[in-house]
Motif scaffolding. Structure first.
Motif, short mmCIF file in Angstrom:
data_model
loop_
_atom_site.label_atom_id
_atom_site.label_comp_id
_atom_site.label_asym_id
_atom_site.label_seq_id
_atom_site.Cartn_x
_atom_site.Cartn_y
_atom_site.Cartn_z
N GLU A 1 0.80 -1.21 0.00
CA GLU A 1 0.00 0.00 0.00
C GLU A 1 0.85 1.28 0.00
O GLU A 1 0.38 2.34 0.37
CB GLU A 1 -1.03 -0.02 1.12
N VAL A 2 2.12 1.14 -0.43
CA VAL A 2 3.02 2.28 -0.60
C VAL A 2 3.34 2.42 -2.09
O VAL A 2 3.35 3.51 -2.64
CB VAL A 2 4.33 2.09 0.21
N ILE A 3 3.59 1.28 -2.75
CA ILE A 3 3.93 1.25 -4.16
C ILE A 3 2.64 1.13 -4.98
O ILE A 3 1.67 0.52 -4.53
CB ILE A 3 4.91 0.09 -4.45
N GLY A 4 2.65 1.71 -6.17
CA GLY A 4 1.45 1.67 -6.98
C GLY A 4 1.71 1.27 -8.41
O GLY A 4 2.84 1.33 -8.90
N ILE A 5 0.65 0.85 -9.07
CA ILE A 5 0.67 0.54 -10.50
C ILE A 5 -0.50 1.31 -11.11
O ILE A 5 -1.65 1.14 -10.68
CB ILE A 5 0.50 -0.97 -10.76
N ARG A 6 -0.20 2.15 -12.07
CA ARG A 6 -1.24 2.96 -12.74
C ARG A 6 -2.13 3.68 -11.73
O ARG A 6 -3.34 3.58 -11.78
CB ARG A 6 -2.06 2.11 -13.68
N GLU A 7 -1.51 4.35 -10.80
CA GLU A 7 -2.19 5.18 -9.80
C GLU A 7 -3.05 4.40 -8.81
O GLU A 7 -3.89 4.97 -8.13
CB GLU A 7 -3.00 6.28 -10.49
N LYS A 8 -2.87 3.08 -8.73
CA LYS A 8 -3.58 2.27 -7.73
C LYS A 8 -2.55 1.67 -6.80
O LYS A 8 -1.56 1.09 -7.24
CB LYS A 8 -4.36 1.14 -8.41
N LEU A 9 -2.77 1.81 -5.49
CA LEU A 9 -1.85 1.22 -4.53
C LEU A 9 -1.97 -0.29 -4.56
O LEU A 9 -3.05 -0.84 -4.72
CB LEU A 9 -2.14 1.75 -3.12
N VAL A 10 -0.84 -0.95 -4.40
CA VAL A 10 -0.77 -2.41 -4.45
C VAL A 10 -0.67 -2.96 -3.03
O VAL A 10 0.16 -2.51 -2.25
CB VAL A 10 0.45 -2.87 -5.27
N LYS A 11 -1.52 -3.92 -2.72
CA LYS A 11 -1.44 -4.59 -1.43
C LYS A 11 -0.55 -5.83 -1.62
O LYS A 11 -0.78 -6.62 -2.53
CB LYS A 11 -2.82 -5.02 -0.95
N VAL A 12 0.45 -5.95 -0.78
CA VAL A 12 1.40 -7.07 -0.87
C VAL A 12 1.20 -7.96 0.34
O VAL A 12 1.24 -7.50 1.48
CB VAL A 12 2.86 -6.56 -0.92
N ASP A 13 0.98 -9.24 0.09
CA ASP A 13 0.84 -10.25 1.14
C ASP A 13 1.74 -11.42 0.83
O ASP A 13 2.06 -11.68 -0.33
CB ASP A 13 -0.61 -10.77 1.22
N ARG A 14 2.08 -12.15 1.86
CA ARG A 14 2.84 -13.38 1.69
C ARG A 14 1.88 -14.47 1.22
O ARG A 14 0.79 -14.62 1.77
CB ARG A 14 3.47 -13.78 3.03
N SER A 15 2.25 -15.20 0.20
CA SER A 15 1.42 -16.28 -0.31
C SER A 15 1.64 -17.54 0.52
O SER A 15 2.76 -17.83 0.96
CB SER A 15 1.77 -16.58 -1.77
N HIS A 16 0.57 -18.24 0.73
CA HIS A 16 0.67 -19.53 1.43
C HIS A 16 0.46 -20.68 0.45
O HIS A 16 0.27 -21.82 0.85
CB HIS A 16 -0.32 -19.58 2.59
N MET A 17 0.50 -20.34 -0.84
CA MET A 17 0.37 -21.34 -1.89
C MET A 17 1.77 -21.80 -2.27
O MET A 17 2.66 -20.97 -2.46
CB MET A 17 -0.32 -20.74 -3.11
N PRO A 18 1.99 -23.11 -2.38
CA PRO A 18 3.32 -23.57 -2.80
C PRO A 18 3.62 -23.15 -4.24
O PRO A 18 2.72 -23.11 -5.07
CB PRO A 18 3.24 -25.08 -2.66
N ALA A 19 4.87 -22.81 -4.50
CA ALA A 19 5.27 -22.37 -5.84
C ALA A 19 5.13 -23.49 -6.86
O ALA A 19 4.85 -23.23 -8.03
CB ALA A 19 6.71 -21.87 -5.81
N VAL A 20 5.29 -24.73 -6.44
CA VAL A 20 5.15 -25.85 -7.35
C VAL A 20 3.71 -25.86 -7.85
O VAL A 20 2.76 -25.79 -7.09
CB VAL A 20 5.50 -27.19 -6.66
N GLY A 21 3.52 -25.91 -9.14
CA GLY A 21 2.21 -25.87 -9.73
C GLY A 21 1.83 -24.49 -10.24
O GLY A 21 1.01 -24.34 -11.12
N LEU A 22 2.43 -23.46 -9.68
CA LEU A 22 2.17 -22.09 -10.11
C LEU A 22 3.32 -21.55 -10.95
O LEU A 22 3.12 -20.74 -11.83
CB LEU A 22 1.97 -21.16 -8.90
N VAL A 23 4.51 -21.98 -10.63
CA VAL A 23 5.71 -21.51 -11.31
C VAL A 23 6.15 -22.58 -12.32
O VAL A 23 6.16 -23.76 -11.99
CB VAL A 23 6.84 -21.25 -10.28
N PRO A 24 6.45 -22.19 -13.55
CA PRO A 24 6.88 -23.17 -14.55
C PRO A 24 8.05 -24.01 -14.08
O PRO A 24 8.91 -23.53 -13.33
CB PRO A 24 7.28 -22.31 -15.75
#
Length: 74
Positions: A47-70
């Motif tokens: 909520e400090v950094i933004g993309i196209r004038e919208k603040l981005v909420k950053v959270d830690r993912s609890h999803m394993p990278a396997v299956g999401l990352v090539p």
């Protein structure tokens, strides 16, 4: 995030399924950083950094990278 947090291994914008081409963004994505300290830097930018004038909420993912990352990128 790369310039403020460090090297990114993989990034993915999650999109709606679409029969032809790319679907519309669901408004969230995943970023996998090379170093743990980069994750902490990204979390501090929530909520400090933004993309196209919208603040981005950053959270830690609890999803394993396997299956999401090539294969070979994690």
């Amino acid at each position: 995030f790369r310039s403020k947090c460090g090297a990114i291994v993989h990034a993915k914008i999650v999109r709606e399924k679409h029969p032809v081409g790319k679907g519309r963004s669901k408004g969230w994505g995943l970023v996998q950083f090379e170093l743990q300290e980069s994750v902490e830097k990204a979390l501090a930018l929530s909520e400090v950094i933004g993309i196209r004038e919208k603040l981005v909420k950053v959270d830690r993912s609890h999803m394993p990278a396997v299956g999401l990352v090539p294969p070979g990128m994690h």
